[in-house]
Design an enzyme around this catalytic site. Structure first.
Site, PDB file in Angstrom:
ATOM      1  N   PRO A  11       0.782  -1.231   0.000  1.00  0.00           N
ATOM      2  CA  PRO A  11       0.000   0.000   0.000  1.00  0.00           C
ATOM      3  C   PRO A  11       0.818   1.286   0.000  1.00  0.00           C
ATOM      4  O   PRO A  11       1.824   1.396   0.700  1.00  0.00           O
ATOM      5  CB  PRO A  11      -0.836  -0.104   1.277  1.00  0.00           C
ATOM      6  CG  PRO A  11      -0.268  -1.217   2.060  1.00  0.00           C
ATOM      7  CD  PRO A  11       0.440  -2.115   1.105  1.00  0.00           C
ATOM      8  N   ASN A  12       0.323   2.220  -0.789  1.00  0.00           N
ATOM      9  CA  ASN A  12       0.820   3.595  -0.905  1.00  0.00           C
ATOM     10  C   ASN A  12       2.091   3.726  -1.737  1.00  0.00           C
ATOM     11  O   ASN A  12       2.510   4.842  -2.053  1.00  0.00           O
ATOM     12  CB  ASN A  12       1.017   4.245   0.483  1.00  0.00           C
ATOM     13  CG  ASN A  12      -0.277   4.318   1.252  1.00  0.00           C
ATOM     14  OD1 ASN A  12      -1.271   4.821   0.734  1.00  0.00           O
ATOM     15  ND2 ASN A  12      -0.309   3.791   2.459  1.00  0.00           N
ATOM     16  N   ARG A  19       5.621  12.460  -2.487  1.00  0.00           N
ATOM     17  CA  ARG A  19       5.684  13.010  -1.126  1.00  0.00           C
ATOM     18  C   ARG A  19       6.804  12.325  -0.365  1.00  0.00           C
ATOM     19  O   ARG A  19       7.252  11.237  -0.721  1.00  0.00           O
ATOM     20  CB  ARG A  19       4.358  12.766  -0.390  1.00  0.00           C
ATOM     21  CG  ARG A  19       3.217  13.610  -0.915  1.00  0.00           C
ATOM     22  CD  ARG A  19       1.973  13.400  -0.075  1.00  0.00           C
ATOM     23  NE  ARG A  19       2.255  13.548   1.347  1.00  0.00           N
ATOM     24  CZ  ARG A  19       1.559  12.948   2.323  1.00  0.00           C
ATOM     25  NH1 ARG A  19       0.558  12.168   2.022  1.00  0.00           N
ATOM     26  NH2 ARG A  19       1.874  13.136   3.572  1.00  0.00           N
ATOM     27  N   TYR A  24      11.729   8.469   1.241  1.00  0.00           N
ATOM     28  CA  TYR A  24      11.580   7.424   0.219  1.00  0.00           C
ATOM     29  C   TYR A  24      12.285   7.736  -1.111  1.00  0.00           C
ATOM     30  O   TYR A  24      12.254   6.921  -2.024  1.00  0.00           O
ATOM     31  CB  TYR A  24      10.091   7.168  -0.039  1.00  0.00           C
ATOM     32  CG  TYR A  24       9.362   6.676   1.196  1.00  0.00           C
ATOM     33  CD1 TYR A  24       9.753   5.498   1.825  1.00  0.00           C
ATOM     34  CD2 TYR A  24       8.318   7.401   1.756  1.00  0.00           C
ATOM     35  CE1 TYR A  24       9.108   5.051   2.965  1.00  0.00           C
ATOM     36  CE2 TYR A  24       7.657   6.963   2.898  1.00  0.00           C
ATOM     37  CZ  TYR A  24       8.065   5.787   3.494  1.00  0.00           C
ATOM     38  OH  TYR A  24       7.431   5.349   4.620  1.00  0.00           O
ATOM     39  N   ASN A  75       8.154  -5.641  -1.404  1.00  0.00           N
ATOM     40  CA  ASN A  75       8.075  -4.528  -0.449  1.00  0.00           C
ATOM     41  C   ASN A  75       6.645  -4.520   0.080  1.00  0.00           C
ATOM     42  O   ASN A  75       5.741  -3.996  -0.573  1.00  0.00           O
ATOM     43  CB  ASN A  75       8.418  -3.187  -1.103  1.00  0.00           C
ATOM     44  CG  ASN A  75       8.478  -2.082  -0.062  1.00  0.00           C
ATOM     45  OD1 ASN A  75       7.967  -2.234   1.046  1.00  0.00           O
ATOM     46  ND2 ASN A  75       9.098  -0.969  -0.410  1.00  0.00           N
ATOM     47  N   ALA A  78       3.362  -1.058   4.682  1.00  0.00           N
ATOM     48  CA  ALA A  78       2.897  -1.156   6.074  1.00  0.00           C
ATOM     49  C   ALA A  78       2.460  -2.572   6.454  1.00  0.00           C
ATOM     50  O   ALA A  78       2.491  -2.930   7.644  1.00  0.00           O
ATOM     51  CB  ALA A  78       1.754  -0.170   6.315  1.00  0.00           C
ATOM     52  N   GLU A  99      12.795  -9.720   0.946  1.00  0.00           N
ATOM     53  CA  GLU A  99      12.034  -8.566   1.441  1.00  0.00           C
ATOM     54  C   GLU A  99      12.853  -7.304   1.157  1.00  0.00           C
ATOM     55  O   GLU A  99      14.073  -7.306   1.325  1.00  0.00           O
ATOM     56  CB  GLU A  99      11.813  -8.729   2.951  1.00  0.00           C
ATOM     57  CG  GLU A  99      11.074  -7.571   3.594  1.00  0.00           C
ATOM     58  CD  GLU A  99      10.980  -7.732   5.119  1.00  0.00           C
ATOM     59  OE1 GLU A  99      11.431  -8.768   5.653  1.00  0.00           O
ATOM     60  OE2 GLU A  99      10.468  -6.792   5.768  1.00  0.00           O
ATOM     61  N   HIS A 101      12.975  -2.826   1.413  1.00  0.00           N
ATOM     62  CA  HIS A 101      12.436  -1.544   1.866  1.00  0.00           C
ATOM     63  C   HIS A 101      13.300  -0.416   1.338  1.00  0.00           C
ATOM     64  O   HIS A 101      14.533  -0.522   1.319  1.00  0.00           O
ATOM     65  CB  HIS A 101      12.394  -1.467   3.399  1.00  0.00           C
ATOM     66  CG  HIS A 101      11.495  -2.500   3.996  1.00  0.00           C
ATOM     67  ND1 HIS A 101      10.124  -2.386   3.979  1.00  0.00           N
ATOM     68  CD2 HIS A 101      11.777  -3.683   4.570  1.00  0.00           C
ATOM     69  CE1 HIS A 101       9.602  -3.458   4.536  1.00  0.00           C
ATOM     70  NE2 HIS A 101      10.576  -4.271   4.902  1.00  0.00           N
ATOM     71  N   SER A 103      13.359   2.705   2.762  1.00  0.00           N
ATOM     72  CA  SER A 103      13.938   3.295   3.969  1.00  0.00           C
ATOM     73  C   SER A 103      14.501   2.167   4.840  1.00  0.00           C
ATOM     74  O   SER A 103      14.368   0.989   4.500  1.00  0.00           O
ATOM     75  CB  SER A 103      12.858   4.068   4.738  1.00  0.00           C
ATOM     76  OG  SER A 103      11.867   3.178   5.228  1.00  0.00           O
ATOM     77  N   ARG A 108      13.510   4.048  12.310  1.00  0.00           N
ATOM     78  CA  ARG A 108      12.298   4.873  12.324  1.00  0.00           C
ATOM     79  C   ARG A 108      11.431   4.548  13.549  1.00  0.00           C
ATOM     80  O   ARG A 108      11.942   4.080  14.552  1.00  0.00           O
ATOM     81  CB  ARG A 108      11.564   4.683  10.990  1.00  0.00           C
ATOM     82  CG  ARG A 108      12.463   5.066   9.794  1.00  0.00           C
ATOM     83  CD  ARG A 108      11.752   4.915   8.477  1.00  0.00           C
ATOM     84  NE  ARG A 108      10.587   5.774   8.401  1.00  0.00           N
ATOM     85  CZ  ARG A 108       9.616   5.639   7.502  1.00  0.00           C
ATOM     86  NH1 ARG A 108       9.678   4.651   6.610  1.00  0.00           N
ATOM     87  NH2 ARG A 108       8.587   6.458   7.496  1.00  0.00           N
TER      88      ARG A 108
HETATM   89  O1  CA2 Z   1      10.730   1.836   3.424  1.00  0.00           O
HETATM   90  C1  CA2 Z   1       9.868   1.144   2.856  1.00  0.00           C
HETATM   91  O2  CA2 Z   1      10.005   0.716   1.722  1.00  0.00           O
HETATM   92  C2  CA2 Z   1       8.550   0.857   3.584  1.00  0.00           C
HETATM   93  O3  CA2 Z   1       8.136  -0.448   3.258  1.00  0.00           O
HETATM   94  C3  CA2 Z   1       7.560   1.887   3.066  1.00  0.00           C
HETATM   95  C4  CA2 Z   1       6.194   1.808   3.752  1.00  0.00           C
HETATM   96  C5  CA2 Z   1       6.352   1.824   5.271  1.00  0.00           C
HETATM   97  O4  CA2 Z   1       5.084   1.588   5.879  1.00  0.00           O
HETATM   98  C6  CA2 Z   1       7.336   0.764   5.763  1.00  0.00           C
HETATM   99  O5  CA2 Z   1       7.480   0.916   7.163  1.00  0.00           O
HETATM  100  C7  CA2 Z   1       8.680   0.937   5.101  1.00  0.00           C
HETATM  101  C8  CA2 Z   1       5.317   2.996   3.393  1.00  0.00           C
HETATM  102  C9  CA2 Z   1       5.144   3.256   1.936  1.00  0.00           C
HETATM  103  C10 CA2 Z   1       4.484   4.594   1.791  1.00  0.00           C
HETATM  104  O6  CA2 Z   1       4.818   5.092   0.533  1.00  0.00           O
HETATM  105  C11 CA2 Z   1       4.714   6.430   0.326  1.00  0.00           C
HETATM  106  C12 CA2 Z   1       5.116   6.871  -0.888  1.00  0.00           C
HETATM  107  C13 CA2 Z   1       5.065   8.218  -1.171  1.00  0.00           C
HETATM  108  C14 CA2 Z   1       4.574   9.112  -0.253  1.00  0.00           C
HETATM  109  C15 CA2 Z   1       4.164   8.663   0.960  1.00  0.00           C
HETATM  110  C16 CA2 Z   1       4.212   7.308   1.250  1.00  0.00           C
END
Ligand code: CA2
Length: 147
Positions: A11-12, A19, A24, A75, A78, A99, A101, A103, A108
């Site tokens: 998701p996202n 953003r 990211y 990836n 969340a 897996e 990521h 970040s 965090r």
């Molecule tokens: O660091 C990563 O790749 C994460 O999997 C990214 C997830 C986060 O919940 C994990 O803890 C770490 C969040 C992805 C959100 O993606 C966005 C992309 C653009 C703007 C805002 C959020």
């Protein structure tokens, strides 16, 4: 004969590049797909990158990979931190699972320090932005005995 690899994104992640670039990076998911396709071609891997905000759809793709014995770069976003359903699906896999990521969740918020996926993966790459995906693809090639 190239091996197909599914690069699955939770998701996202479709919003990448729009953003929070300080966390990211500024690359979009399309940029990530392009870079992965290029490296994949060098490694003898055909890359199929997908993204969904829907847990059920992500699990259906994991089932597809399991049935086809396809390696997965994942990836889970969340879902990493709480989806036991995703973990249970991944536990059935026989092909490589890495897996990934963008970040480094360990640096965090505390809730990001737990991955329910890590324990069923071959390994995790985190903290290198788009490079995390490329390193994960190299890990898949290695696990397949290509490098
Ligand atoms: O660091 C990563 O790749 C994460 O999997 C990214 C997830 C986060 O919940 C994990 O803890 C770490 C969040 C992805 C959100 O993606 C966005 C992309 C653009 C703007 C805002 C959020």
């Amino acid at each position: 004969m190239p091996t197909r690899v599914l690069i699955l994104n939770g998701p996202n992640l479709g919003r990448l590049g729009s953003r929070e670039p300080e966390i990211y990076g500024s690359a979009t998911l399309t940029d990530v797909a392009t870079a992965c396709a290029k490296l994949g071609a060098e490694l003898g891997l055909t890359v199929d990158l997908r993204q969904t905000d829907d847990e059920a759809e992500l699990i259906a793709w994991v089932h597809e990979a399991i049935d086809g014995r396809l390696p997965i770069v994942l990836n889970p976003a969340a879902f990493t931190h709480y989806s036991y359903a995703l973990r249970d699906a991944l536990a059935m896999r026989t092909a490589p699972l890495v897996e990934v990521h963008l970040s480094n969740p360990a640096t965090r918020e505390t809730f990001r320090h737990t991955s329910v996926v890590a324990g069923v993966a071959d390994g995790t790459v985190a903290g290198f932005g788009t490079q995390s995906y490329l390193l994960a693809l190299r890990a898949v090639a290695h696990l397949l005995g290509r490098t």
